[in-house]
Scaffold this active site. Structure first.
Site, PDB file in Angstrom:
ATOM      1  N   ASN A  10      11.893  12.170 -27.087  1.00 35.62           N
ATOM      2  CA  ASN A  10      12.886  12.467 -28.127  1.00 35.62           C
ATOM      3  C   ASN A  10      12.561  11.603 -29.357  1.00 35.62           C
ATOM      4  OD1 ASN A  10      15.231  12.182 -29.763  1.00 35.62           O
ATOM      5  ND2 ASN A  10      16.497  12.948 -28.100  1.00 35.62           N
ATOM      6  N   ASP A  12      14.155  11.650 -32.347  1.00 41.44           N
ATOM      7  CA  ASP A  12      15.275  11.564 -33.313  1.00 41.44           C
ATOM      8  C   ASP A  12      15.273  10.254 -34.095  1.00 41.44           C
ATOM      9  OD1 ASP A  12      16.260  13.958 -32.348  1.00 41.44           O
ATOM     10  OD2 ASP A  12      17.884  13.044 -31.180  1.00 41.44           O
ATOM     11  N   HIS A  13      15.001   9.157 -33.381  1.00 42.62           N
ATOM     12  CA  HIS A  13      15.217   7.866 -34.042  1.00 42.62           C
ATOM     13  C   HIS A  13      14.068   7.434 -34.953  1.00 42.62           C
ATOM     14  CE1 HIS A  13      19.086   7.679 -32.392  1.00 42.62           C
ATOM     15  NE2 HIS A  13      18.633   7.806 -31.164  1.00 42.62           N
ATOM     16  N   HIS A  46      17.293  16.550 -31.773  1.00 40.15           N
ATOM     17  CA  HIS A  46      18.716  16.907 -31.780  1.00 40.15           C
ATOM     18  C   HIS A  46      19.156  17.056 -33.237  1.00 40.15           C
ATOM     19  CE1 HIS A  46      23.064  15.675 -30.353  1.00 40.15           C
ATOM     20  NE2 HIS A  46      23.033  16.836 -30.956  1.00 40.15           N
ATOM     21  N   ARG A  48      21.951  17.224 -35.296  1.00 35.54           N
ATOM     22  CA  ARG A  48      23.399  16.981 -35.187  1.00 35.54           C
ATOM     23  C   ARG A  48      24.125  17.591 -36.372  1.00 35.54           C
ATOM     24  NH1 ARG A  48      24.778  12.587 -31.338  1.00 35.54           N
ATOM     25  NH2 ARG A  48      26.864  12.861 -32.153  1.00 35.54           N
ATOM     26  N   ARG A  52      22.470  13.155 -39.074  1.00 34.27           N
ATOM     27  CA  ARG A  52      22.222  11.714 -39.230  1.00 34.27           C
ATOM     28  C   ARG A  52      20.764  11.344 -38.957  1.00 34.27           C
ATOM     29  NH1 ARG A  52      25.624   9.459 -34.116  1.00 34.27           N
ATOM     30  NH2 ARG A  52      27.217  10.749 -35.074  1.00 34.27           N
ATOM     31  N   HIS A  53      20.056  12.145 -38.176  1.00 36.18           N
ATOM     32  CA  HIS A  53      18.617  11.861 -37.995  1.00 36.18           C
ATOM     33  C   HIS A  53      17.788  13.106 -38.322  1.00 36.18           C
ATOM     34  CE1 HIS A  53      19.878  13.091 -33.990  1.00 36.18           C
ATOM     35  NE2 HIS A  53      20.375  11.912 -33.680  1.00 36.18           N
ATOM     36  N   GLU A  73      18.138  20.055 -28.943  1.00 41.96           N
ATOM     37  CA  GLU A  73      19.493  19.743 -28.477  1.00 41.96           C
ATOM     38  C   GLU A  73      20.466  20.202 -29.549  1.00 41.96           C
ATOM     39  OE1 GLU A  73      19.679  15.589 -27.734  1.00 41.96           O
ATOM     40  OE2 GLU A  73      18.236  15.674 -26.117  1.00 41.96           O
ATOM     41  N   THR A 103      26.170   8.046 -30.011  1.00 43.07           N
ATOM     42  CA  THR A 103      25.205   8.907 -29.330  1.00 43.07           C
ATOM     43  C   THR A 103      26.004   9.817 -28.410  1.00 43.07           C
ATOM     44  OG1 THR A 103      23.232   8.943 -27.909  1.00 43.07           O
ATOM     45  CG2 THR A 103      24.827   7.188 -27.486  1.00 43.07           C
ATOM     46  N   THR A 104      25.312  10.752 -27.752  1.00 42.58           N
ATOM     47  CA  THR A 104      26.026  11.732 -26.937  1.00 42.58           C
ATOM     48  C   THR A 104      26.709  11.047 -25.760  1.00 42.58           C
ATOM     49  OG1 THR A 104      24.195  13.181 -27.502  1.00 42.58           O
ATOM     50  CG2 THR A 104      25.760  14.001 -25.886  1.00 42.58           C
ATOM     51  N   GLU A 154      20.536  19.407 -17.532  1.00 44.43           N
ATOM     52  CA  GLU A 154      20.055  18.034 -17.728  1.00 44.43           C
ATOM     53  C   GLU A 154      21.191  17.104 -17.318  1.00 44.43           C
ATOM     54  OE1 GLU A 154      17.795  17.098 -21.227  1.00 44.43           O
ATOM     55  OE2 GLU A 154      18.445  15.013 -21.176  1.00 44.43           O
ATOM     56  N   HIS A 197      19.053  10.012 -20.860  1.00 46.56           N
ATOM     57  CA  HIS A 197      19.975   9.190 -21.650  1.00 46.56           C
ATOM     58  C   HIS A 197      19.954   7.753 -21.161  1.00 46.56           C
ATOM     59  CE1 HIS A 197      23.164   8.057 -24.347  1.00 46.56           C
ATOM     60  NE2 HIS A 197      22.974   9.219 -24.936  1.00 46.56           N
ATOM     61  N   GLY A 198      19.575   6.869 -22.065  1.00 43.83           N
ATOM     62  CA  GLY A 198      19.616   5.439 -21.785  1.00 43.83           C
ATOM     63  C   GLY A 198      18.522   4.953 -20.845  1.00 43.83           C
ATOM     64  N   GLY A 219      14.339   8.831 -25.451  1.00 41.37           N
ATOM     65  CA  GLY A 219      14.178   8.660 -26.889  1.00 41.37           C
ATOM     66  C   GLY A 219      14.344   7.249 -27.378  1.00 41.37           C
TER      67      GLY A 219
HETATM   68  N1  PXP Z   1      18.994  13.910 -23.301  1.00 46.58           N
HETATM   69  C1  PXP Z   1      19.999  14.313 -24.120  1.00 46.58           C
HETATM   70  C2  PXP Z   1      20.640  15.619 -23.856  1.00 46.58           C
HETATM   71  C3  PXP Z   1      20.399  13.503 -25.211  1.00 46.58           C
HETATM   72  O1  PXP Z   1      21.397  13.912 -26.008  1.00 46.58           O
HETATM   73  C4  PXP Z   1      19.716  12.298 -25.450  1.00 46.58           C
HETATM   74  C5  PXP Z   1      20.094  11.453 -26.619  1.00 46.58           C
HETATM   75  O2  PXP Z   1      19.844  12.132 -27.787  1.00 46.58           O
HETATM   76  C6  PXP Z   1      18.667  11.942 -24.591  1.00 46.58           C
HETATM   77  C7  PXP Z   1      18.348  12.746 -23.502  1.00 46.58           C
HETATM   78  C8  PXP Z   1      17.849  10.710 -24.799  1.00 46.58           C
HETATM   79  O3  PXP Z   1      18.619   9.581 -24.682  1.00 46.58           O
HETATM   80  P1  PXP Z   1      18.025   8.185 -25.141  1.00 46.58           P
HETATM   81  O4  PXP Z   1      17.773   8.296 -26.603  1.00 46.58           O
HETATM   82  O5  PXP Z   1      19.077   7.219 -24.781  1.00 46.58           O
HETATM   83  O6  PXP Z   1      16.741   7.998 -24.382  1.00 46.58           O
END
Ligand code: PXP
Length: 247
Positions: A10, A12-13, A46, A48, A52-53, A73, A103-104, A154, A197-198, A219
């Protein structure tokens, strides 16, 4: 249990850092190119509601930068679905979205929002995308995902990651058990389970070891780590840790 576990990167950042100064650097195309070169299996972005990104113009730029499948996403809104229908990503992952969240937070409540999610799934499926639903590791949500005809879920690993950070060993084990049961339940119903996520170098192993999982999307940690070691090195190390967990 040696099947290849796909890594969706991911990016995004990279856009978050770019947007902090409003210019063009760091460029998400370069991030997509590097991820492609060093063995990522997909690129996740993603778009949004508040942009924002990732921004609208980034969608085609990412597509031009990689031949990898793109996982978009998106919130369950008419605006996002209309954009998704035009962009036609390989995968469309529906996520909950609140403007005030960082974040989500939490999965999409597909059981409670069935009537909103059903037409969204149908529209993105008709656009040719593989639809994924980002849900909590909960058997009720998975049963509804099957009714909705989603080929992928997911599983949200956010709670697992938080408990890990808090050093709550019993909590981590309980959440891991939920993730494993949910992955197995999805697979039994013919739904391909992903997770994300995380996830970090420290906590990815036990999740990657869940045999039914086909893909992890990672990400924030990778982009943060890239500041110190470079994106290629960060991805390669995550890849190695995922492979180790499966060996
Ligand atoms: N999966 C989904 C559906 C997400 O929304 C995100 C965060 O954008 C991630 C995975 C990745 O999470 P992280 O950035 O914490 O690795």
């Amino acid at each position: 249990m040696s099947e290849h576990l796909r890594l969706g990167v991911n990016i995004d950042h990279v856009a978050t850092i770019r947007n902090a100064r409003g210019g063009a650097h760091p460029d998400i195309m370069r991030a997509a190119e590097i991820a492609t070169k060093c063995g990522a299996d997909g690129i996740t972005i993603h778009l949004r509601e508040d942009r924002r990104h990732i921004r609208d113009e980034d969608l085609t730029r990412v597509k031009d930068a990689t031949d990898l499948p793109i996982n978009l996403e998106m919130a369950v809104t008419d605006e996002m679905i209309s954009i998704g229908e035009k962009f036609k990503p390989h995968a469309a992952c529906f996520v909950p979205e609140k403007r005030e969240e960082r974040t989500t937070e939490g999965g999409l409540n597909v059981a409670g929002l069935h009537n909103q999610v059903a037409p969204a799934v149908a529209r993105m499926r008709d656009a040719g995308s593989r639809v994924s639903l980002f849900i909590e590791p909960d058997p009720v949500q998975i049963a509804v995902a099957e009714v909705l005809g989603a080929p992928v879920v997911e599983l949200h690993t956010g709670k697992y990651a938080e408990l890990w950070l808090a050093g709550d060993k019993a909590g981590v084990d309980a959440e891991l058990e939920k993730l494993a049961l949910a992955a197995s339940e999805a697979a039994k119903r013919g739904i391909e389970p992903h997770a994300g996520h995380g996830l970090t170098y420290d906590n990815v192993g036990p999740v990657a070891a869940i045999p039914e999982l086909a893909e992890l999307n990672i990400g924030h940690f990778l982009i943060g780590e890239a500041v110190f070691v470079g994106l290629e090195a960060a991805i390669l190390k995550m890849r190695a840790l995922m492979d180790e967990a499966r060996s």
